[in-house]
Design a protein around this motif. Structure first.
Motif, PDB file in Angstrom:
ATOM      1  N   LEU A  47     -17.630 -29.659  16.807  1.00  0.00           N
ATOM      2  CA  LEU A  47     -18.483 -30.843  16.797  1.00  0.00           C
ATOM      3  C   LEU A  47     -19.391 -30.834  15.580  1.00  0.00           C
ATOM      4  CD1 LEU A  47     -19.622 -33.385  18.057  1.00  0.00           C
ATOM      5  CD2 LEU A  47     -21.174 -31.958  19.397  1.00  0.00           C
ATOM      6  N   TRP A  48     -19.945 -29.674  15.265  1.00  0.00           N
ATOM      7  CA  TRP A  48     -20.802 -29.550  14.086  1.00  0.00           C
ATOM      8  C   TRP A  48     -20.037 -29.956  12.831  1.00  0.00           C
ATOM      9  CZ3 TRP A  48     -25.405 -29.262  12.087  1.00  0.00           C
ATOM     10  CH2 TRP A  48     -25.586 -28.705  10.834  1.00  0.00           C
ATOM     11  N   CYS A  49     -18.785 -29.539  12.732  1.00  0.00           N
ATOM     12  CA  CYS A  49     -17.969 -29.928  11.582  1.00  0.00           C
ATOM     13  C   CYS A  49     -17.815 -31.440  11.521  1.00  0.00           C
ATOM     14  CB  CYS A  49     -16.588 -29.278  11.675  1.00  0.00           C
ATOM     15  SG  CYS A  49     -16.569 -27.502  11.403  1.00  0.00           S
ATOM     16  N   TRP A  50     -17.576 -32.049  12.671  1.00  0.00           N
ATOM     17  CA  TRP A  50     -17.361 -33.488  12.699  1.00  0.00           C
ATOM     18  C   TRP A  50     -18.607 -34.243  12.281  1.00  0.00           C
ATOM     19  CZ3 TRP A  50     -12.730 -32.859  15.677  1.00  0.00           C
ATOM     20  CH2 TRP A  50     -11.779 -33.854  15.418  1.00  0.00           C
ATOM     21  N   GLU A  51     -19.767 -33.791  12.749  1.00  0.00           N
ATOM     22  CA  GLU A  51     -20.991 -34.503  12.442  1.00  0.00           C
ATOM     23  C   GLU A  51     -21.404 -34.317  10.985  1.00  0.00           C
ATOM     24  OE1 GLU A  51     -24.000 -33.270  15.168  1.00  0.00           O
ATOM     25  OE2 GLU A  51     -23.511 -34.865  16.593  1.00  0.00           O
ATOM     26  N   CYS A  52     -21.292 -33.119  10.470  1.00  0.00           N
ATOM     27  CA  CYS A  52     -21.841 -32.808   9.150  1.00  0.00           C
ATOM     28  C   CYS A  52     -20.812 -32.899   8.040  1.00  0.00           C
ATOM     29  CB  CYS A  52     -22.449 -31.409   9.157  1.00  0.00           C
ATOM     30  SG  CYS A  52     -23.764 -31.222  10.358  1.00  0.00           S
ATOM     31  N   GLY A  53     -19.547 -32.899   8.418  1.00  0.00           N
ATOM     32  CA  GLY A  53     -18.514 -32.998   7.414  1.00  0.00           C
ATOM     33  C   GLY A  53     -18.013 -31.648   6.959  1.00  0.00           C
ATOM     34  N   ALA A  54     -18.855 -30.619   7.037  1.00  0.00           N
ATOM     35  CA  ALA A  54     -18.451 -29.284   6.607  1.00  0.00           C
ATOM     36  C   ALA A  54     -19.439 -28.272   7.135  1.00  0.00           C
ATOM     37  CB  ALA A  54     -18.369 -29.189   5.082  1.00  0.00           C
ATOM     38  N   MET A  55     -18.933 -27.095   7.534  1.00  0.00           N
ATOM     39  CA  MET A  55     -19.813 -26.042   8.014  1.00  0.00           C
ATOM     40  C   MET A  55     -20.663 -25.479   6.883  1.00  0.00           C
ATOM     41  SD  MET A  55     -19.608 -25.566  11.236  1.00  0.00           S
ATOM     42  CE  MET A  55     -20.205 -23.891  11.405  1.00  0.00           C
ATOM     43  N   SER A  56     -20.283 -25.705   5.640  1.00  0.00           N
ATOM     44  CA  SER A  56     -21.007 -25.142   4.500  1.00  0.00           C
ATOM     45  C   SER A  56     -22.166 -26.023   4.048  1.00  0.00           C
ATOM     46  CB  SER A  56     -20.038 -24.932   3.332  1.00  0.00           C
ATOM     47  OG  SER A  56     -19.482 -26.173   2.937  1.00  0.00           O
ATOM     48  N   ASP A  57     -22.489 -27.051   4.799  1.00  0.00           N
ATOM     49  CA  ASP A  57     -23.598 -27.919   4.423  1.00  0.00           C
ATOM     50  C   ASP A  57     -24.910 -27.209   4.748  1.00  0.00           C
ATOM     51  OD1 ASP A  57     -24.218 -31.483   4.895  1.00  0.00           O
ATOM     52  OD2 ASP A  57     -25.333 -29.958   3.806  1.00  0.00           O
ATOM     53  N   THR A  58     -25.220 -26.209   3.947  1.00  0.00           N
ATOM     54  CA  THR A  58     -26.388 -25.378   4.219  1.00  0.00           C
ATOM     55  C   THR A  58     -27.694 -26.127   4.007  1.00  0.00           C
ATOM     56  OG1 THR A  58     -26.310 -24.537   1.946  1.00  0.00           O
ATOM     57  CG2 THR A  58     -25.169 -23.254   3.631  1.00  0.00           C
ATOM     58  N   GLU A  59     -27.697 -27.110   3.147  1.00  0.00           N
ATOM     59  CA  GLU A  59     -28.929 -27.849   2.897  1.00  0.00           C
ATOM     60  C   GLU A  59     -29.364 -28.600   4.156  1.00  0.00           C
ATOM     61  OE1 GLU A  59     -30.687 -30.509  -0.723  1.00  0.00           O
ATOM     62  OE2 GLU A  59     -28.754 -31.137   0.106  1.00  0.00           O
ATOM     63  N   LEU A  60     -28.430 -29.284   4.790  1.00  0.00           N
ATOM     64  CA  LEU A  60     -28.758 -29.991   6.021  1.00  0.00           C
ATOM     65  C   LEU A  60     -29.249 -29.009   7.076  1.00  0.00           C
ATOM     66  CD1 LEU A  60     -26.773 -32.809   7.747  1.00  0.00           C
ATOM     67  CD2 LEU A  60     -27.613 -30.885   9.067  1.00  0.00           C
ATOM     68  N   LEU A  61     -28.555 -27.905   7.215  1.00  0.00           N
ATOM     69  CA  LEU A  61     -28.926 -26.914   8.214  1.00  0.00           C
ATOM     70  C   LEU A  61     -30.329 -26.356   7.953  1.00  0.00           C
ATOM     71  CD1 LEU A  61     -27.922 -25.367  10.691  1.00  0.00           C
ATOM     72  CD2 LEU A  61     -26.984 -23.636   9.139  1.00  0.00           C
ATOM     73  N   ARG A  62     -30.649 -26.136   6.698  1.00  0.00           N
ATOM     74  CA  ARG A  62     -31.969 -25.588   6.354  1.00  0.00           C
ATOM     75  C   ARG A  62     -33.074 -26.587   6.687  1.00  0.00           C
ATOM     76  NH1 ARG A  62     -30.803 -24.366   1.703  1.00  0.00           N
ATOM     77  NH2 ARG A  62     -30.410 -22.135   2.021  1.00  0.00           N
ATOM     78  N   PHE A  63     -32.891 -27.832   6.296  1.00  0.00           N
ATOM     79  CA  PHE A  63     -33.913 -28.841   6.601  1.00  0.00           C
ATOM     80  C   PHE A  63     -34.060 -29.033   8.110  1.00  0.00           C
ATOM     81  CE2 PHE A  63     -32.986 -30.795   2.236  1.00  0.00           C
ATOM     82  CZ  PHE A  63     -34.112 -30.214   1.671  1.00  0.00           C
ATOM     83  N   TRP A  64     -32.938 -29.021   8.810  1.00  0.00           N
ATOM     84  CA  TRP A  64     -32.969 -29.182  10.268  1.00  0.00           C
ATOM     85  C   TRP A  64     -33.733 -28.033  10.916  1.00  0.00           C
ATOM     86  CZ3 TRP A  64     -27.878 -29.090  13.647  1.00  0.00           C
ATOM     87  CH2 TRP A  64     -28.197 -29.455  14.956  1.00  0.00           C
ATOM     88  N   ASP A  65     -33.454 -26.811  10.483  1.00  0.00           N
ATOM     89  CA  ASP A  65     -34.144 -25.646  11.029  1.00  0.00           C
ATOM     90  C   ASP A  65     -35.643 -25.714  10.741  1.00  0.00           C
ATOM     91  OD1 ASP A  65     -34.298 -22.978  12.221  1.00  0.00           O
ATOM     92  OD2 ASP A  65     -34.629 -22.271  10.176  1.00  0.00           O
ATOM     93  N   GLU A  66     -36.014 -26.124   9.533  1.00  0.00           N
ATOM     94  CA  GLU A  66     -37.430 -26.241   9.183  1.00  0.00           C
ATOM     95  C   GLU A  66     -38.102 -27.339  10.003  1.00  0.00           C
ATOM     96  OE1 GLU A  66     -37.380 -26.866   4.990  1.00  0.00           O
ATOM     97  OE2 GLU A  66     -36.993 -24.755   4.509  1.00  0.00           O
ATOM     98  N   ALA A  67     -37.372 -28.412  10.284  1.00  0.00           N
ATOM     99  CA  ALA A  67     -37.923 -29.491  11.105  1.00  0.00           C
ATOM    100  C   ALA A  67     -38.173 -29.008  12.528  1.00  0.00           C
ATOM    101  CB  ALA A  67     -36.964 -30.683  11.110  1.00  0.00           C
ATOM    102  N   VAL A  68     -37.245 -28.215  13.065  1.00  0.00           N
ATOM    103  CA  VAL A  68     -37.412 -27.677  14.417  1.00  0.00           C
ATOM    104  C   VAL A  68     -38.626 -26.748  14.481  1.00  0.00           C
ATOM    105  CG1 VAL A  68     -36.387 -26.103  16.101  1.00  0.00           C
ATOM    106  CG2 VAL A  68     -35.005 -27.945  15.116  1.00  0.00           C
ATOM    107  N   LYS A  69     -38.840 -25.967  13.440  1.00  0.00           N
ATOM    108  CA  LYS A  69     -40.028 -25.109  13.404  1.00  0.00           C
ATOM    109  C   LYS A  69     -41.300 -25.959  13.393  1.00  0.00           C
ATOM    110  CE  LYS A  69     -37.744 -21.250  11.041  1.00  0.00           C
ATOM    111  NZ  LYS A  69     -37.583 -20.503   9.771  1.00  0.00           N
TER     112      LYS A  69
END
Length: 252
Positions: A47-69
């Protein structure tokens, strides 16, 4: 017995709009539906692949993690700032955007973010449930009722949907959707209808109601308005811990 009238939801036909779906949307829907039927982590990763387009989208993951913090720190402006940096938001990050706006008392921006959340994932029952509650707070009962209808529809006759597989520590119960529908009918002055729906909610399986439905029945007997149920403040979709750890220790 059906407690909902025939209605349309913000341009959607209640019989479904599958005719306009692309092949990708059918596949995406299938993946999401399977997520509720399986505990396999590989499906969550798919599902993560489908939503983000690629598991290597580290920029999105980083911003998302910082937002959750920032969510955990109750820094709602910080949440919005981090999420605004995401140029390809997903349904789950948009849900967090809506949560931040709601915490700030910004109802219209919260509704707009939930509009986008549902546009990204039309089967996300909790998205319809949350938008129904916010619409009722914004005194838009007809639209709120339509979202209650769609939330119930997307639960696919399940008494509960556990969203932990998708990163949201929240269980949505069918009785909660019915409760909000009753709250809508109260705002419309349909007291008998609201009572009937609450009685149906009391008979739904699952979920610790804690006297919520009984208290609501007492309230409408006194002709008191019911406040809608919402996902608790601070409960948002979170990225998987394994993927966050990979940001700290990337695989060479």
């Amino acid at each position: 017995m059906c407690y909902f009238p025939v209605a349309k939801l913000r341009g959607h036909n209640l019989r479904g709009n599958q005719e306009s779906h692309t092949v990708n949307s059918y596949l995406s829907a299938a993946v999401r539906e399977n997520l509720f039927l399986s505990v396999g982590d590989h499906l969550t990763r798919l599902l993560w692949c489908w939503e983000c387009g690629a598991m290597s989208d580290t920029e999105l993951l980083r911003f998302w993690d910082e937002a959750v913090k920032a969510v955990d720190a109750r820094d709602w402006q910080g949440v919005l700032a981090k999420l605004d940096d995401i140029n390809k938001p997903t349904a789950r990050t948009l849900f967090a955007t809506a949560a931040a706006h709601l915490a700030l008392g910004q109802l219209q921006p919260a509704i707009q973010a939930l509009d986008q959340t549902i546009a990204k994932d039309e089967r996300l029952a909790v998205g319809f449930f949350q938008r129904a509650g916010v619409l009722l707070l914004a005194n838009r009962p007809e639209e709120a009722l339509a979202d209650c209808i769609w939330a119930k529809k997307q639960m696919r006759e399940n008494a509960v949907i556990d969203y932990r597989q998708l990163g949201l520590c929240y269980k949505l119960y069918s009785w909660q959707v019915l409760y909000n529908a009753a709250a809508v009918h109260v705002r419309m002055g349909h007291w008998d209808k609201a009572r009937d729906i609450l009685l149906a909610a009391a008979e739904e399986k699952g979920g610790a109601r804690g006297g919520t439905v009984e208290a609501a029945l007492n309230s409408i007997s006194r002709r008191e308005v019911l406040a809608p149920l919402l996902v608790p403040e601070g409960d948002v979709f979170r990225p998987r811990k394994e993927e966050v750890e990979q940001l700290k220790h990337p695989i060479p």
